[in-house]
Design an enzyme around this catalytic site. Structure first.
Site, mmCIF file in Angstrom:
data_model
loop_
_atom_site.group_PDB
_atom_site.id
_atom_site.type_symbol
_atom_site.label_atom_id
_atom_site.label_comp_id
_atom_site.label_asym_id
_atom_site.label_seq_id
_atom_site.Cartn_x
_atom_site.Cartn_y
_atom_site.Cartn_z
ATOM 1 N N ARG A 1 -5.414 -1.651 -6.581
ATOM 2 C CA ARG A 1 -6.275 -1.981 -5.438
ATOM 3 C C ARG A 1 -7.653 -1.324 -5.573
ATOM 4 O O ARG A 1 -8.657 -1.881 -5.141
ATOM 5 C CB ARG A 1 -5.573 -1.481 -4.185
ATOM 6 C CG ARG A 1 -6.237 -1.796 -2.868
ATOM 7 C CD ARG A 1 -5.343 -1.200 -1.791
ATOM 8 N NE ARG A 1 -5.703 -1.592 -0.459
ATOM 9 C CZ ARG A 1 -6.372 -0.814 0.387
ATOM 10 N NH1 ARG A 1 -6.786 0.386 0.013
ATOM 11 N NH2 ARG A 1 -6.632 -1.234 1.594
ATOM 12 N N ARG B 1 0.766 -1.251 0.000
ATOM 13 C CA ARG B 1 0.000 0.000 0.000
ATOM 14 C C ARG B 1 0.788 1.287 0.000
ATOM 15 O O ARG B 1 0.236 2.352 -0.235
ATOM 16 C CB ARG B 1 -0.966 0.007 1.189
ATOM 17 C CG ARG B 1 -2.174 -0.855 0.981
ATOM 18 C CD ARG B 1 -2.821 -1.206 2.277
ATOM 19 N NE ARG B 1 -1.869 -1.944 3.102
ATOM 20 C CZ ARG B 1 -2.124 -2.397 4.320
ATOM 21 N NH1 ARG B 1 -3.288 -2.161 4.868
ATOM 22 N NH2 ARG B 1 -1.221 -3.068 4.984
ATOM 23 N N TYR C 1 -4.706 -17.638 12.800
ATOM 24 C CA TYR C 1 -5.836 -17.038 12.080
ATOM 25 C C TYR C 1 -6.998 -18.011 11.938
ATOM 26 O O TYR C 1 -8.167 -17.628 12.025
ATOM 27 C CB TYR C 1 -5.383 -16.558 10.691
ATOM 28 C CG TYR C 1 -4.507 -15.335 10.779
ATOM 29 C CD1 TYR C 1 -5.054 -14.065 10.996
ATOM 30 C CD2 TYR C 1 -3.128 -15.433 10.684
ATOM 31 C CE1 TYR C 1 -4.255 -12.942 11.099
ATOM 32 C CE2 TYR C 1 -2.309 -14.314 10.782
ATOM 33 C CZ TYR C 1 -2.881 -13.069 10.992
ATOM 34 O OH TYR C 1 -2.086 -11.963 11.102
ATOM 35 N N ASP D 1 -0.906 -13.982 -0.409
ATOM 36 C CA ASP D 1 -1.041 -13.825 1.031
ATOM 37 C C ASP D 1 -0.900 -15.183 1.692
ATOM 38 O O ASP D 1 -1.208 -16.207 1.068
ATOM 39 C CB ASP D 1 -2.393 -13.201 1.397
ATOM 40 C CG ASP D 1 -2.351 -12.630 2.809
ATOM 41 O OD1 ASP D 1 -1.886 -11.494 2.978
ATOM 42 O OD2 ASP D 1 -2.736 -13.348 3.755
HETATM 43 O O1 CP3 Z 1 5.681 -9.103 0.845
HETATM 44 C C1 CP3 Z 1 5.022 -8.833 -0.149
HETATM 45 O O2 CP3 Z 1 5.012 -7.715 -0.678
HETATM 46 C C2 CP3 Z 1 4.273 -9.958 -0.833
HETATM 47 C C3 CP3 Z 1 2.889 -10.065 -0.498
HETATM 48 C C4 CP3 Z 1 2.436 -10.401 0.912
HETATM 49 C C5 CP3 Z 1 1.183 -9.957 1.423
HETATM 50 N N1 CP3 Z 1 0.979 -10.542 2.625
HETATM 51 C C6 CP3 Z 1 0.270 -9.055 0.714
HETATM 52 C C7 CP3 Z 1 -0.741 -8.323 1.482
HETATM 53 C C8 CP3 Z 1 3.016 -11.224 1.900
HETATM 54 C C9 CP3 Z 1 4.358 -11.915 1.917
HETATM 55 C C10 CP3 Z 1 2.070 -11.308 2.969
HETATM 56 C C11 CP3 Z 1 2.288 -12.116 4.167
HETATM 57 C C12 CP3 Z 1 1.349 -12.028 5.289
HETATM 58 N N2 CP3 Z 1 -0.004 -11.877 5.259
HETATM 59 C C13 CP3 Z 1 1.734 -12.202 6.646
HETATM 60 C C14 CP3 Z 1 3.126 -12.504 7.116
HETATM 61 C C15 CP3 Z 1 3.990 -11.298 7.140
HETATM 62 C C16 CP3 Z 1 3.676 -10.302 8.203
HETATM 63 O O3 CP3 Z 1 3.440 -9.147 7.830
HETATM 64 O O4 CP3 Z 1 3.689 -10.663 9.379
HETATM 65 C C17 CP3 Z 1 0.575 -12.084 7.428
HETATM 66 C C18 CP3 Z 1 0.497 -12.164 8.933
HETATM 67 C C19 CP3 Z 1 -0.524 -11.883 6.532
HETATM 68 C C20 CP3 Z 1 -1.966 -11.751 6.872
HETATM 69 C C21 CP3 Z 1 -2.489 -10.451 6.438
HETATM 70 N N3 CP3 Z 1 -2.739 -10.096 5.131
HETATM 71 C C22 CP3 Z 1 -2.844 -9.351 7.264
HETATM 72 C C23 CP3 Z 1 -2.699 -9.323 8.767
HETATM 73 C C24 CP3 Z 1 -3.318 -8.348 6.417
HETATM 74 C C25 CP3 Z 1 -3.956 -7.046 6.817
HETATM 75 C C26 CP3 Z 1 -3.035 -6.132 7.503
HETATM 76 C C27 CP3 Z 1 -1.999 -5.580 6.570
HETATM 77 O O5 CP3 Z 1 -0.815 -5.679 6.884
HETATM 78 O O6 CP3 Z 1 -2.397 -5.041 5.565
HETATM 79 C C28 CP3 Z 1 -3.190 -8.807 5.100
HETATM 80 C C29 CP3 Z 1 -3.512 -8.064 3.855
HETATM 81 C C30 CP3 Z 1 -2.438 -7.851 2.869
HETATM 82 N N4 CP3 Z 1 -1.580 -8.835 2.431
HETATM 83 C C31 CP3 Z 1 -2.152 -6.670 2.159
HETATM 84 C C32 CP3 Z 1 -1.103 -6.956 1.278
HETATM 85 C C33 CP3 Z 1 -0.478 -6.040 0.278
HETATM 86 C C34 CP3 Z 1 -2.911 -5.364 2.280
HETATM 87 C C35 CP3 Z 1 -4.174 -5.527 1.568
HETATM 88 C C36 CP3 Z 1 -4.691 -4.227 1.047
HETATM 89 O O7 CP3 Z 1 -4.286 -3.864 -0.065
HETATM 90 O O8 CP3 Z 1 -5.511 -3.647 1.739
#
Ligand code: CP3
Length: 343
Positions: free
Chosen positions: A38, A29, A151, A74
């Site tokens: 997005r 983001r 989760y 994700d």
């Molecule tokens: O690293 C990268 O750029 C590759 C893509 C990636 C995403 N999520 C995209 C994403 C990766 C490697 C993840 C891993 C992920 N997802 C983890 C482990 C890493 C960490 O941060 O601890 C976890 C716990 C998640 C679960 C998850 N997905 C959460 C808690 C959230 C919401 C909170 C947040 O950080 O945004 C997501 C959504 C998410 N995954 C977004 C992205 C780009 C944001 C979504 C949006 O565009 O609103």
């Protein structure tokens, strides 16, 4: 042949002309180009459409100049493939409306055929590899079983994951059945990622640090060990277990090629715990990217000096924050790329 294989050489323990750099959650983001996509498509639509996942994956390579791409997807696509409904609520986070609490709930999840349920990820990887055209390596990834259980049981994000922990402590047999199912799915999923072209893999155990060292062994590490054993001979594997610095020695003994560390442990201590035969990845405090650029540059130099020239991958200690200005992210990357150790 990759034009820039600094990351892979560092994971193999080879000397490199400089330290490689990428940022966890680099496809996200803080990039206006990501926001533009997005605004048009839902989160899982972006994950499931190879062309969109590919475009988003490559954005940070083009825009901030990182030394590796990480697949846009994700960790929660695995619980989804196992049969759970997963929603992503804008500005709130993940929501699993029917979490696992009982034996009857566990009957709803399965170890799926990954080609059927996650084939779109493999298609995205093939497309990304083609579009990257060997500029930089592609990192595949999965959530570690413990973090996915968090989760799947809690049903949403949490600071403590108290319900997930209560589930494990009150119904350990059920918890271990679920952890083994996640592990089996993850092994098949990561093997599929390798087959599709992932150059290296990272396991995200974002909530590993919520467990005591003894519980981390029982609920997390014994499953991570199975996953690393299953893939390590094919591609180098990085384990990032946030907050679990107490077990760096055990994680190093799994055969992983790299260990992610957060900013709460100094480089020399992490090296002492992990030993000399493994790469360390980290550990800039993501919130520090909100400092003025000259401060970022100074602190990057301090970080690089603290880790030294061998077996270090510069990264953040956790994901980049959505409110980081792009030029600050670029300053972080450039400060690493410009730094040289004295010979
Ligand atoms: O690293 C990268 O750029 C590759 C893509 C990636 C995403 N999520 C995209 C994403 C990766 C490697 C993840 C891993 C992920 N997802 C983890 C482990 C890493 C960490 O941060 O601890 C976890 C716990 C998640 C679960 C998850 N997905 C959460 C808690 C959230 C919401 C909170 C947040 O950080 O945004 C997501 C959504 C998410 N995954 C977004 C992205 C780009 C944001 C979504 C949006 O565009 O609103």
């Amino acid at each position: 042949m990759l034009q820039n294989d600094l990351l892979l050489r560092t994971l193999r323990g080879e000397k490199t002309e400089r330290t490689p750099v990428w940022m966890m959650r680099q496809a996200g983001r803080y990039l206006p180009e990501y926001i533009a996509i997005r605004n048009k498509y839902g989160f899982f639509e972006r994950c499931q459409t190879p062309e969109l996942a590919c475009a988003i994956t490559i954005q940070p390579v083009d825009i901030v100049g990182v030394d590796a791409a990480i697949l846009f997807s994700d960790i929660l696509v695995v619980p989804q493939a196992m049969g759970l409904e997963v929603q992503l609520k804008e500005n709130v986070g993940p929501l699993l409306p029917n979490p696992i609490k009982t034996v009857a709930d566990l009957a709803r999840v399965r170890v799926p055929d990954v080609d059927e349920t996650l084939g779109y990820v493999f298609d995205a990887i093939k497309l990304i590899k083609q579009e990257l055209n060997d500029r930089v390596p592609l990192i595949g990834f999965a959530g570690a079983p413990w973090t996915l259980l968090c989760y799947m049981v809690q049903g949403k994000g949490s600071k403590t994951f108290d319900e997930a922990k209560a589930f494990c402590y009150a119904q350990p047999e059920l918890a271990h059945q679920l952890l083994q199912m996640i592990t089996d799915t993850t092994i098949a999923y990561l093997k599929g990622q390798i087959k599709a072209g992932a150059d290296t893999l990272q396991l995200f155990d974002s909530w590993g640090g919520l467990l005591s060292p003894a519980d981390f062994e029982v609920l997390s590490l014994q499953y991570i060990r199975q996953i690393v054993a299953a893939v390590k001979d094919e591609v180098p594997t990085i384990i990032f277990a946030k907050g679990a610095w107490h077990s760096l020695d055990k994680m190093a003994a799994t055969g992983a090629a790299g260990l992610g560390i957060d900013w709460c442990i100094p480089a020399n201590m992490a090296r002492q715990f992990a030993g000399n035969d493994i790469a360390l990845q980290g550990n800039f405090d993501p919130a520090k990217l909100l400092s003025p650029i000259p401060v970022i540059e100074k602190e990057v130099r301090e970080m690089l000096t603290a880790f030294g020239p061998n077996r270090h991958i510069a990264n953040l200690g956790h994901g980049i924050l959505p409110n980081v200005p792009v030029d600050h992210a670029r300053a972080f990357v450039n400060a690493v790329k410009e730094f040289r150790f004295e010979h």
